[in-house]
Design a protein around this motif. Structure first.
Motif, short mmCIF file in Angstrom:
data_model
loop_
_atom_site.label_atom_id
_atom_site.label_comp_id
_atom_site.label_asym_id
_atom_site.label_seq_id
_atom_site.Cartn_x
_atom_site.Cartn_y
_atom_site.Cartn_z
N THR A 92 0.84 -1.19 0.00
CA THR A 92 0.00 0.00 0.00
C THR A 92 0.88 1.25 0.00
OG1 THR A 92 -0.07 0.08 2.41
CG2 THR A 92 -1.76 -1.25 1.30
N ALA A 93 0.22 2.40 -0.19
CA ALA A 93 0.95 3.67 -0.18
C ALA A 93 1.63 3.88 1.17
CB ALA A 93 -0.01 4.81 -0.49
N GLN A 94 0.97 3.46 2.25
CA GLN A 94 1.56 3.60 3.58
C GLN A 94 2.81 2.75 3.71
OE1 GLN A 94 0.73 5.69 5.87
NE2 GLN A 94 2.16 4.99 7.44
N LYS A 95 2.80 1.55 3.13
CA LYS A 95 3.97 0.68 3.19
C LYS A 95 5.11 1.25 2.34
CE LYS A 95 1.54 -3.65 4.20
NZ LYS A 95 1.22 -5.01 3.71
N VAL A 96 4.76 1.88 1.22
CA VAL A 96 5.79 2.52 0.40
C VAL A 96 6.47 3.62 1.19
CG1 VAL A 96 6.21 3.94 -1.65
CG2 VAL A 96 4.70 1.97 -1.81
N LEU A 97 5.68 4.40 1.92
CA LEU A 97 6.24 5.47 2.75
C LEU A 97 7.13 4.90 3.84
CD1 LEU A 97 6.48 8.40 3.58
CD2 LEU A 97 4.32 8.18 4.83
N GLU A 98 6.70 3.84 4.49
CA GLU A 98 7.51 3.21 5.53
C GLU A 98 8.81 2.67 4.94
OE1 GLU A 98 4.95 0.28 7.18
OE2 GLU A 98 3.68 1.72 8.24
N PHE A 99 8.73 2.11 3.74
CA PHE A 99 9.92 1.59 3.06
C PHE A 99 10.90 2.72 2.78
CE2 PHE A 99 12.42 0.41 -0.62
CZ PHE A 99 12.75 -0.91 -0.37
N LEU A 100 10.39 3.86 2.31
CA LEU A 100 11.25 5.00 2.01
C LEU A 100 11.87 5.57 3.27
CD1 LEU A 100 9.31 6.99 -0.75
CD2 LEU A 100 11.45 5.72 -0.98
N GLU A 101 11.12 5.59 4.36
CA GLU A 101 11.67 6.10 5.62
C GLU A 101 12.82 5.21 6.11
OE1 GLU A 101 8.15 6.22 7.98
OE2 GLU A 101 7.76 8.33 7.56
N THR A 102 12.67 3.90 5.94
CA THR A 102 13.75 2.98 6.31
C THR A 102 14.95 3.18 5.41
OG1 THR A 102 12.18 1.33 7.14
CG2 THR A 102 14.39 0.56 6.60
N ALA A 103 14.71 3.32 4.10
CA ALA A 103 15.79 3.54 3.14
C ALA A 103 16.52 4.85 3.46
CB ALA A 103 15.24 3.57 1.72
N TRP A 104 15.77 5.85 3.86
CA TRP A 104 16.34 7.16 4.22
C TRP A 104 17.25 7.03 5.44
CZ3 TRP A 104 13.58 10.41 8.22
CH2 TRP A 104 14.24 11.63 8.43
N THR A 105 16.77 6.35 6.49
CA THR A 105 17.58 6.15 7.69
C THR A 105 18.83 5.33 7.38
OG1 THR A 105 15.57 6.17 9.05
CG2 THR A 105 17.57 5.30 10.07
N ASN A 106 18.68 4.27 6.60
CA ASN A 106 19.83 3.45 6.21
C ASN A 106 20.86 4.28 5.46
OD1 ASN A 106 18.80 1.11 7.37
ND2 ASN A 106 17.94 0.33 5.46
N GLU A 107 20.39 5.10 4.53
CA GLU A 107 21.30 5.90 3.70
C GLU A 107 22.08 6.90 4.55
OE1 GLU A 107 23.20 5.93 0.56
OE2 GLU A 107 21.19 5.24 0.03
N ILE A 108 21.41 7.52 5.49
CA ILE A 108 22.07 8.50 6.34
C ILE A 108 23.11 7.84 7.24
CG2 ILE A 108 21.69 10.04 8.32
CD1 ILE A 108 19.09 10.90 7.07
N CYS A 109 22.82 6.67 7.73
CA CYS A 109 23.70 5.99 8.69
C CYS A 109 24.80 5.16 8.04
CB CYS A 109 22.87 5.10 9.61
SG CYS A 109 21.67 5.97 10.63
N ALA A 110 24.62 4.76 6.79
CA ALA A 110 25.61 3.90 6.12
C ALA A 110 26.76 4.74 5.57
CB ALA A 110 24.95 3.11 4.99
N PRO A 111 28.00 4.29 5.73
CA PRO A 111 29.13 5.03 5.16
C PRO A 111 29.20 4.91 3.65
CG PRO A 111 29.88 3.00 6.18
CD PRO A 111 28.43 3.13 6.53
N ASP A 112 28.69 3.83 3.09
CA ASP A 112 28.71 3.60 1.65
C ASP A 112 27.35 3.94 1.06
OD1 ASP A 112 29.75 2.89 -0.76
OD2 ASP A 112 29.62 0.73 -0.45
N ILE A 113 27.31 4.16 -0.26
CA ILE A 113 26.03 4.44 -0.90
C ILE A 113 25.28 3.12 -1.08
CG2 ILE A 113 26.80 4.23 -3.31
CD1 ILE A 113 25.08 6.83 -3.80
#
Length: 232
Positions: free
Chosen positions: A38-59
């Motif tokens: 659902t759209a809500q799950k897409v948003l949750e997925f993006l929020e996780t991807a955002w947190t991972n990207e900020i915290c990961a040293p690599d792209i």
């Protein structure tokens, strides 16, 4: 905000979303096969991807498809909000939610661009060794990285290298900036993962679903790509 709080979507938008989301679900992991996204799950997925990207040293792997879908959802919500009274409490809540979603998407893209600018040559070298399915940059990011690197090299040549005749072209590799993949990160296990190597001496630990750990990034990088753990 739950999905029920979003403004109603037109039949064309529903048809597009259902087609895309169903296809995304079919292309997902085996454990998620057939699950409606659902759209809500897409948003949750993006929020996780955002947190991972900020915290990961690599792209990390780009999520341009999910971003495109979320941007379409945001545009549609904005269109539907035109029919609401700006003094209506629902309008205020939807507007705040839209601003939050825009911030997540903008911060996610900004973080990736910062990594591309910092580790340009390293990222391009790594991308050249990956298959089409494994590439982490979107086509647009790849084009940006290539042009950015070419412009930087041209500038460096004009400003410095032309006045340094003894400098060898092979020394270009010494100028490559690489991320510290052994830097420690905070991780949370999404599922139970047995026998994960967490130390240089091949020390192993069983990750229990929901548990949190401090582990060198390189040792759990593959688990992030498989969505078995997430950075926090």
């Amino acid at each position: 905000m739950s999905e029920d709080d979003y403004p109603a979507k037109s039949s064309d938008q529903k048809s597009y979303d259902e087609t895309y989301l169903n296809r995304t679900a079919e292309e997902g992991d085996d454990e998620d096969e057939g699950e409606e996204i659902t759209a809500q799950k897409v948003l949750e997925f993006l929020e996780t991807a955002w947190t991972n990207e900020i915290c990961a040293p690599d792209i990390l792997q780009h999520q341009s498809d999910m971003l495109e879908l979320m941007m379409g959802q945001v545009a549609h919500m904005e269109e539907n909000m035109k029919d609401l009274d700006k003094n209506d409490f629902r309008y205020v809540v939807h507007q705040m939610e839209l601003e939050r979603i825009r911030y997540v998407m903008a911060s996610y893209l900004r973080c990736r661009l910062q990594k591309i600018e910092m580790y340009t040559k390293h990222i391009l070298n790594e991308e050249s060794t990956r298959s089409a399915e494994e590439k982490r940059l979107s086509p647009e990011e790849t084009k940006f990285a290539q042009e950015y690197y070419e412009n930087m090299e041209e500038c460096f040549q004009q400003v410095a290298l032309q006045y340094m005749p003894n400098t060898q072209r092979s020394e270009a590799d010494q100028r490559i900036v690489r991320p510290n993949l052994m830097s420690h990160v905070f991780v949370k296990a999404n599922v139970s993962v047995p026998a994960v190597v967490v130390g240089v001496d091949d020390e192993e630990v069983d990750l229990v679903a929901g548990s949190q750990h401090i582990i060198p990034y390189q040792l759990i990088a593959d688990l992030i790509q498989k969505h078995q753990v997430q950075l926090i």
